[in-house]
Scaffold this active site. Sequence first.
Site, mmCIF file in Angstrom:
data_model
loop_
_atom_site.group_PDB
_atom_site.id
_atom_site.type_symbol
_atom_site.label_atom_id
_atom_site.label_comp_id
_atom_site.label_asym_id
_atom_site.label_seq_id
_atom_site.Cartn_x
_atom_site.Cartn_y
_atom_site.Cartn_z
ATOM 1 N N HIS A 138 0.901 -1.153 0.000
ATOM 2 C CA HIS A 138 0.000 0.000 0.000
ATOM 3 C C HIS A 138 0.941 1.205 0.000
ATOM 4 O O HIS A 138 2.012 1.144 0.622
ATOM 5 C CB HIS A 138 -0.826 0.104 1.280
ATOM 6 N N ASP A 170 2.347 1.980 3.322
ATOM 7 C CA ASP A 170 3.317 1.031 3.902
ATOM 8 C C ASP A 170 4.725 1.465 3.533
ATOM 9 O O ASP A 170 5.675 1.241 4.280
ATOM 10 C CB ASP A 170 3.184 -0.394 3.336
ATOM 11 N N GLU A 182 -8.672 -13.670 -1.501
ATOM 12 C CA GLU A 182 -7.978 -13.947 -0.233
ATOM 13 C C GLU A 182 -8.720 -15.053 0.518
ATOM 14 O O GLU A 182 -9.943 -14.981 0.707
ATOM 15 C CB GLU A 182 -7.906 -12.668 0.606
ATOM 16 N N ASP A 227 -4.378 -13.672 -2.382
ATOM 17 C CA ASP A 227 -3.785 -13.309 -1.101
ATOM 18 C C ASP A 227 -3.815 -14.564 -0.244
ATOM 19 O O ASP A 227 -4.885 -15.008 0.213
ATOM 20 C CB ASP A 227 -4.557 -12.159 -0.437
HETATM 21 C C1 XUL Z 1 -7.388 -6.481 4.299
HETATM 22 C C2 XUL Z 1 -6.603 -6.898 3.129
HETATM 23 C C3 XUL Z 1 -5.752 -5.841 2.494
HETATM 24 C C4 XUL Z 1 -5.678 -5.977 1.013
HETATM 25 C C5 XUL Z 1 -4.978 -4.832 0.331
HETATM 26 O O1 XUL Z 1 -8.186 -7.483 4.816
HETATM 27 O O2 XUL Z 1 -6.620 -8.032 2.747
HETATM 28 O O3 XUL Z 1 -4.495 -5.879 3.066
HETATM 29 O O4 XUL Z 1 -5.037 -7.144 0.641
HETATM 30 O O5 XUL Z 1 -5.484 -3.608 0.675
HETATM 31 CO CO CO Z 2 -5.605 -9.065 1.284
#
Ligand code: XUL
Ligand code: CO
Length: 440
Positions: A100, A103, A267, A295
Amino acid sequence: MGEYFSGIGKIGYEGKSSTNSLAFKYYNPDEVIGGKTMKEQLRFALSWWHTLGGDGTDMFGIGTADKAWGKADSAERAKAKVDAAFELMNKLGIDYYCFHDRDLSPDYGTLKETNAQLDEVVNYLEKRQKEEGKKLLWGTSNCFSHPRFMHGAGTSPCADVFAYAAAQIKKAVEATVRLGGNGYVFWGGREGYETLLNTNMGLELDNMARLMKMTVEYARSIGFKGDFYIEPKPKEPTKHQYDFDVATVLGFLRGYGLEKDFKMNIEANHATLAMHTFQHELRLARDCGVFGSIDANQGDTLLGWDTDQFPTNIYDAAFCMYEVIKAGGFTNGGLNFDSKARRGSFKPCDIFHSYIAGMDTFALGLRIAAQLIADGRIDKFIEERYSSWSTGIGADIVSGKASMAELEKYALEKGEVLCSLESGRQEKLEAIVNNIMFNL
Ligand code: XUL
Ligand code: CO
């Protein structure tokens, strides 16, 4: 530039009988599995936020891990983080990273100063990634941490906040393009609501789509060739997040004509929060042609929030890699460890143990998935289960030849169809998976 993890060398592959906790048991980067090297199949990425910034702070306590990287000054710390990240990536054999904007470099109060400081870090990152041969998997913008985003960013009721978010995203996209990013992610941080009593949902959704359209147009105009992703999540931080799950996001993208520009960043822990399996989300994305990136992490079955644990569940990893292989593998995407070591795992070596555990889990998952596919029993079973669709009445329905009246005539002539059915054989199939898994 000092060494941050002295005493830990390059992590090598030692095979499954090794007891060395600082070695890979299953991840052998150059070994070919399913037609590509493991490195190419898995495209591992390091997450800047958890790895370089996450110190274990939670709602009940301050951080436990030292992530100051020896620097009190935040600009110096930002550069130290770059050096620590490349040391980690080199030692772990990870080629990609994700960030990000905040970050990389924090908020300095004014957007002008914040952007200027970010430029400094991006300059340094650009130079260092060239030297180290590392690549940016994707970039994104943190439009959720600062108080100005308390009601959302693209979905804020306040137009000034929308404008601020657009400006911030413009800068994050520029950084992503400069660093040769393969992707740009939208995760709907606070793009959701707590109560409909104060919310104009229709306007908020329209505005979210407006922001995405603007971003796509701007990014393409400055030469971004990678993929845009939406990362679905059903809740947390808001009670209801608009990007609930793959199905909801697909409806949103199609409704606003954005489906050609976006794929999904899926994710694992977000899938389970939406009451889906990780594989369900991956399968739907694959079948709808929007599978993009992953993710990698896992939740806890007893906890109802995003625990972002390093993935160690072999079944989930195997079914995930099955979907990835079936999708034709990653193109611009990869496996980003959006995972954090537990608060009690606070020592520097815990970062290594965590990544090794996660990488080995997905390496083993890949090996199992390739075996499942090579074995063929699962795929053959599914093919046969649907064979009635390739001949006779099934083929006529698929081709659009059969009308309702013809189907009625067919059903009347055929009589009871119960005898056309076969067993779903779930237990037999689950046993096949176990047999393949534990024979490796
Ligand atoms: C939050 C999440 C974030 C995204 C990117 O749950 O997964 O870190 O991956 O903004
Ligand atoms: Co994420």
